[in-house]
Scaffold this active site. Sequence first.
Site, PDB file in Angstrom:
ATOM      1  N   LYS A  23       0.820  -1.216   0.000  1.00 59.62           N
ATOM      2  CA  LYS A  23       0.000   0.000   0.000  1.00 59.62           C
ATOM      3  C   LYS A  23       0.861   1.277   0.000  1.00 59.62           C
ATOM      4  O   LYS A  23       2.070   1.213   0.187  1.00 59.62           O
ATOM      5  CB  LYS A  23      -0.935  -0.019   1.216  1.00 59.62           C
ATOM      6  CG  LYS A  23      -1.910  -1.211   1.203  1.00 59.62           C
ATOM      7  CD  LYS A  23      -2.834  -1.166  -0.008  1.00 59.62           C
ATOM      8  CE  LYS A  23      -3.980  -2.163   0.061  1.00 59.62           C
ATOM      9  NZ  LYS A  23      -3.593  -3.549  -0.139  1.00 59.62           N
TER      10      LYS A  23
HETATM   11  C1  PLP Z   1     -10.065  -3.117  -1.542  1.00 56.23           C
HETATM   12  C2  PLP Z   1      -9.417  -3.755  -0.356  1.00 56.23           C
HETATM   13  N1  PLP Z   1     -10.060  -3.759   0.808  1.00 56.23           N
HETATM   14  C3  PLP Z   1      -9.510  -4.306   1.915  1.00 56.23           C
HETATM   15  C4  PLP Z   1      -8.261  -4.877   1.878  1.00 56.23           C
HETATM   16  C5  PLP Z   1      -7.701  -5.502   3.123  1.00 56.23           C
HETATM   17  O1  PLP Z   1      -6.606  -4.822   3.640  1.00 56.23           O
HETATM   18  P1  PLP Z   1      -5.745  -5.475   4.830  1.00 56.23           P
HETATM   19  O2  PLP Z   1      -4.821  -6.448   4.208  1.00 56.23           O
HETATM   20  O3  PLP Z   1      -5.041  -4.314   5.456  1.00 56.23           O
HETATM   21  O4  PLP Z   1      -6.705  -6.112   5.744  1.00 56.23           O
HETATM   22  C6  PLP Z   1      -7.555  -4.883   0.681  1.00 56.23           C
HETATM   23  C7  PLP Z   1      -6.224  -5.471   0.630  1.00 56.23           C
HETATM   24  O5  PLP Z   1      -5.504  -5.462  -0.318  1.00 56.23           O
HETATM   25  C8  PLP Z   1      -8.147  -4.315  -0.469  1.00 56.23           C
HETATM   26  O6  PLP Z   1      -7.508  -4.314  -1.650  1.00 56.23           O
END
Ligand code: PLP
Length: 666
Positions: free
Chosen positions: A470
């Site tokens: 990210k």
């Molecule tokens: C659109 C979206 N939402 C949520 C997430 C979840 O993020 P995390 O890995 O921090 O839980 C991601 C992860 O890539 C994502 O692309």
Amino acid sequence: MKKKVLITGGAGYIGYHLVRQLLKRKDVYITVLDSFLYEDSSLNEFKKNKNLSIIKGDICNLYDMVKVVKNADIVIALAAIVGDPACALDEEQTYSSNYHSTALLVQLCNYYKVKRLIFASSCSVYGASDILLNEGSKLSPLSLYAKTRIMSEELIKKNVSQNLEWIILRFGTVFGWSKRMRFDLVVNFLTANSFFAKKIDILGGDQWRPLVHVSDVANALFLSIFADGNIVSREIFNVGDNKLNVQIKDIAEKISSKIKKVRINYKHIPFSDRRNYKVSFDKIRTLLKFEAKYSIERITSKEINAVINVLKSGWITTGHKNLEFAKEINKIVGSKYCVPLNSCTASIHLALIAAGVKENDEIITTPMTFVSTINSILYLKAKPIFVDIKENDFIMDEERVERFITKKTKAILTVHYGGFSANLDKLTQIAKKYKLELIEDAAHSFGSKYKKKFIGQDSKYCCFSFYPTKNITTGEGGAFVTNNNKIFKRVSRLGLHGISKDAWKRYSKVGSWKYDVKEIGFKYNMTDIQAAIGLAQLSRYNELKKHRKIIYGIYSDGLSKVKEVEIVKGNNYSDPFQHLFVIRIKSKVINRNVFIEKMKEKNIICSVHFIPVYRFSVYKKLLTTKVKDYPQTEKAFQECVSIPFSSSITKKEATTVIKEVNKIFS
Ligand SMILES: Cc1ncc(COP(=O)(O)O)c(C=O)c1O
């Protein structure tokens, strides 16, 4: 019995780091022989150590050498006149110090039955070549320095006796700080020049150099001392790391991005230094298990030191760094309240609970997302209702939302895609009209703007991700931001078991052992180690954002000319901190899957954002989604590819990607 290690030139640039590292072992006795040609104070801090003796002497002098070699088990030969310009000053002296001294050393090592000789050579023995070079590649010295290294290597191979183990280490282009500095090395030289003269003159700039940090070189020497002779004896190793093969112009740009107001002047004139080599370091990684710790990459000493400081502080779980991190996020985003959490998934889950989502409620969302968005809904036994996406930005089509609203609808969960923002005005208007909650999955969009306002600035429920890919990372992590104090307090509590007050404070002087559990919460808190990484990343926010923008621009320019490629352009109300670079493959001959395979053959790894969630077997069982209802999502999925895009990708790498895309369609 202690191992007796002799280091010739041990007070020099590399020697300082090696001595420092070796003195940490109690089973080693070090003798340093050095002529102190440059200075004699570099080892002062170790002078009192009883495992070290420092002797002034000359490697060309028989008497000096006998004195130190006769007691040694292992000899590390670092002493030499190093580098092309220094060697060119006095040819005779160079032959004497860099070649005849090796002959003397080998004779003495044989005679006094030294067990192992480790000889410092250089990757400059490869000269100029466009192919990736390994230890067996043809040598083509372009300078007296490289020539004398090769002569010494040959001499060692031929003349060392059967019982003496030898290892030759060919160092890459060394950089970094040492007590005895060298400013003739490219990274150090350009850094010093940028700092003092505010300019960098680059002759050419396309030349490749295999960089390696000086303390990593010391580590390679360290490993060579203790490695199993059956594996490493009579072997030559290039010392460096594959990911640190860089071009001079990339070094200049990296340095200029760190030091303010530095001008780079590219001079396309003939120049004397024709060295150009890209080197493979597979052998040292495999046999000696060597890996460079230091690089000029995305995780910098800022993040590393921040973690070290937290580890040393004695408070490593949720604490003050979390508070600082939350404050800093609020400062950048303009949000009122922030709860750092262990992931965006956790943040979405808690946002849904705080929004009052219950079993059988319907949540309007997009199928073009990562599974966490949907899983979070399903954790609560609520039902995701999918709305098709728009062609231009892959975001849920706000114009279609209203027709999916029923009595059971509780919330709209929109996903900002790849850094582009959803149409927040329209969604807010719908949410108000039908008394729904609006939740934002902003996993991709930390630092992005919707109509000049940061995403999260005015939100009631906004969820960020700090996963390694990210825009800002904490290793793993996420955050919840809100403009509502009650929701902030609820999410804070839910993130730490449902415990009342600042649960983490109960282990500190200002806290209390007494607490209440108000409701069943979760173990979703962020540690201070993660928060410290996050703070270091936020301090580099502008640099990281700028870098992504530059790479995005390079891709946009380079790929807009390829007719089989269509760039996903986004929408005109977004000002993105770009997270992905997504293209659609429009060729009738080479489809998306073939394209990804062809890129993979060139070692370029692409991905797909996203496989529509209704395609996964678990949701097929749980939901009754019909693929035909999502024509835009399906079309986007069939055509889309995310090409390599990150905070650490270089301009050169981006240009290579463009070249390969062009080749595929030519
Ligand atoms: C659109 C979206 N939402 C949520 C997430 C979840 O993020 P995390 O890995 O921090 O839980 C991601 C992860 O890539 C994502 O692309």
